[in-house]
Design a protein around this motif. Structure first.
Motif, PDB file in Angstrom:
ATOM      1  N   UNK A   1       0.836  -1.207   0.000  1.00 47.48           N
ATOM      2  CA  UNK A   1       0.000   0.000   0.000  1.00 47.48           C
ATOM      3  C   UNK A   1       0.864   1.247   0.000  1.00 47.48           C
ATOM      4  N   UNK A   2       1.930   1.229   0.821  1.00 48.74           N
ATOM      5  CA  UNK A   2       2.826   2.392   0.859  1.00 48.74           C
ATOM      6  C   UNK A   2       3.495   2.617  -0.499  1.00 48.74           C
ATOM      7  N   UNK A   3       3.898   1.529  -1.157  1.00 47.20           N
ATOM      8  CA  UNK A   3       4.527   1.683  -2.473  1.00 47.20           C
ATOM      9  C   UNK A   3       3.542   2.241  -3.484  1.00 47.20           C
ATOM     10  N   UNK A   4       2.302   1.790  -3.391  1.00 45.64           N
ATOM     11  CA  UNK A   4       1.283   2.291  -4.310  1.00 45.64           C
ATOM     12  C   UNK A   4       1.052   3.782  -4.108  1.00 45.64           C
ATOM     13  N   UNK A   5       0.975   4.207  -2.843  1.00 44.36           N
ATOM     14  CA  UNK A   5       0.783   5.632  -2.571  1.00 44.36           C
ATOM     15  C   UNK A   5       1.974   6.452  -3.048  1.00 44.36           C
ATOM     16  N   UNK A   6       3.187   5.894  -2.860  1.00 46.52           N
ATOM     17  CA  UNK A   6       4.384   6.607  -3.315  1.00 46.52           C
ATOM     18  C   UNK A   6       4.376   6.759  -4.832  1.00 46.52           C
ATOM     19  N   UNK A   7       3.951   5.690  -5.542  1.00 45.03           N
ATOM     20  CA  UNK A   7       3.899   5.770  -7.002  1.00 45.03           C
ATOM     21  C   UNK A   7       2.863   6.779  -7.463  1.00 45.03           C
ATOM     22  N   UNK A   8       1.741   6.860  -6.764  1.00 43.68           N
ATOM     23  CA  UNK A   8       0.710   7.827  -7.147  1.00 43.68           C
ATOM     24  C   UNK A   8       1.179   9.255  -6.890  1.00 43.68           C
ATOM     25  N   UNK A   9       1.925   9.451  -5.819  1.00 46.61           N
ATOM     26  CA  UNK A   9       2.443  10.802  -5.546  1.00 46.61           C
ATOM     27  C   UNK A   9       3.438  11.229  -6.616  1.00 46.61           C
TER      28      UNK A   9
END
Length: 306
Positions: free
Chosen positions: A34-42
Motif C-alpha cells: 500500500x505504501x509503495x502504491x501511494x508513493x507511485x501515485x504521488x
C-alpha cells in the motif's frame, strides 16, 4: 493426560504460533505494498484514492470495532478442519463434530431424461427397430452363396492336413520340375529359391567324408549346412526329427561322392563307376533321422543321368 497428548498439544501450539507469524507477515507485506502504491501515485502527480468509510459506520464505534475484527483473519480461520478437531480433542477431550459429506443429488431427474429420450426414439421409429433394406439382404445372400460355392469347389483332401507321404510326393514332383524351368539363369535360380522357401528345405552334408575316403566302411554322419544351395543334400522336415531327402540338383555326382559322400548309403541308383552325373530324377525320397548328427534312416530311389 499422557505424554503423547502433551506432545501433540505442544506441536499444535507451535503450529498456531507459526500461523500467527504468517498472518502478521502477510499483513506487513500488504502494508508495504500500500505504501509503495501511494508513493507511485504521488510521483505521478495523482492524489491517492482512498475509500472513505460510510459516516454511519464512523459514528458507531461498536460497529466499527466489529468490522475491524471481521477484516482481520483469526487463527481459527487459518486452521483446517483436521487441526480444529485435534485442538478440540486436546483441550476438551471430545472430538469436533465431523463434517457431513455433501448429499448426492437424486438420480430421478437423470432417469426421467433417459426415459424421455427413449420415448422420443420410440415415437420417431414407430416402436420398430430399423431393418436392413432388401438390396442389403440380397447382397448378403449372394456373398454367402458364392462363399459356399467356393468351399464346395475345394477338394476334400486339401481341407485336411496332408500326410507325410502326400507331402513327400509333392516334394518329389516339384523337385523334378526344377530341371524343366525355362528362361535365364536368374529365373532358374529364383525357381530353386522358391522351392527351398516353400518346403522349408534344410541343407545337409556328410561330415566324415574325408575320413571315409580311406575307411569307406564307416557309417556316414550328416550335419546341417547353410546356405542351403551349398549343401550336398536337401531335406524337407517331416516332423519328429525325420527329413525327406533329395540330392542337391547342382551336385556333381562322381566316384568320391558315391564312395564317401553318402550317396551310396542314401539312394539306390543306376550309378556306374567311372562316370560323373549331374541330373537326378527322384523316384522316392530318402529318409534321414536328424538330431545333432543325422544318419540315413531309409534309402530312397533315384535315377541319374549325365
Amino acid at each position: 493426560m499422557g505424554n503423547d497428548e502433551l506432545t501433540r498439544i505442544h506441536e499444535l501450539a507451535k503450529r498456531v504460533t507459526l500461523l500467527e507469524k504468517m498472518a502478521l507477515r502477510q499483513q506487513s507485506r500488504i502494508d508495504e505494498l500500500v505504501e509503495r502504491l501511494e508513493e507511485a501515485e504521488r510521483r505521478a502527480g495523482t492524489p491517492p484514492q482512498r475509500k472513505e468509510p460510510p459516516k454511519a459506520a464512523a459514528d458507531d464505534p461498536a460497529e466499527a470495532n466489529a468490522a475491524a475484527q471481521r477484516a482481520v483473519p483469526s487463527v481459527s480461520d487459518l486452521l483446517d478442519e483436521e487441526m480444529k478437531r485435534d485442538l478440540s480433542r486436546a483441550y476438551t477431550g471430545a472430538a469436533a463434530s465431523p463434517v457431513k459429506p455433501p448429499e448426492q443429488p437424486p438420480q430421478g431427474k437423470a432417469m426421467n431424461a433417459m426415459e424421455r429420450a427413449a420415448g422420443s426414439y420410440a415415437r420417431a421409429t414407430g416402436g420398430k427397430e430399423s431393418t436392413p433394406s432388401d438390396r442389403a439382404r440380397q447382397n448378403e445372400a449372394a456373398r454367402k452363396k458364392a462363399a459356399e460355392a467356393a468351399l464346395d469347389a475345394i477338394p476334400v483332401h486339401e481341407l485336411r492336413e496332408r500326410t507325410p507321404a502326400e507331402r513327400a510326393a509333392d516334394y518329389i514332383r516339384d523337385y523334378n520340375a526344377l530341371y524343366d524351368v525355362v528362361g535365364t539363369m536368374f529365373q532358374k535360380k529364383k525357381a530353386q529359391d522358391d522351392f527351398i522357401k516353400l518346403y522349408e528345405v534344410q541343407g545337409m552334408r556328410c561330415t566324415n567324408m574325408q575320413l571315409r575316403l580311406s575307411r569307406p566302411e564307416l557309417e556316414p554322419r550328416f550335419v546341417a549346412v547353410t546356405p542351403t544351395r551349398d549343401a550336398d543334400f536337401w531335406g524337407m522336415p517331416l516332423g519328429n526329427g525325420l527329413f525327406a531327402v533329395v540330392p542337391n540338383p547342382f551336385l556333381v555326382y562322381g566316384e568320391e561322392m558315391h564312395t564317401a559322400g553318402g550317396m551310396r548309403e542314401a539312394f539306390n541308383s543306376n550309378y556306374r563307376a567311372g562316370n560323373t552325373y549331374g541330373r537326378f530324377t527322384v523316384k522316392e525320397t530318402a529318409t534321414f533321422q536328424f538330431g545333432t548328427i543325422g544318419k540315413v534312416f531309409k534309402r530312397g530311389q533315384v535315377e541319374v543321368t549325365v
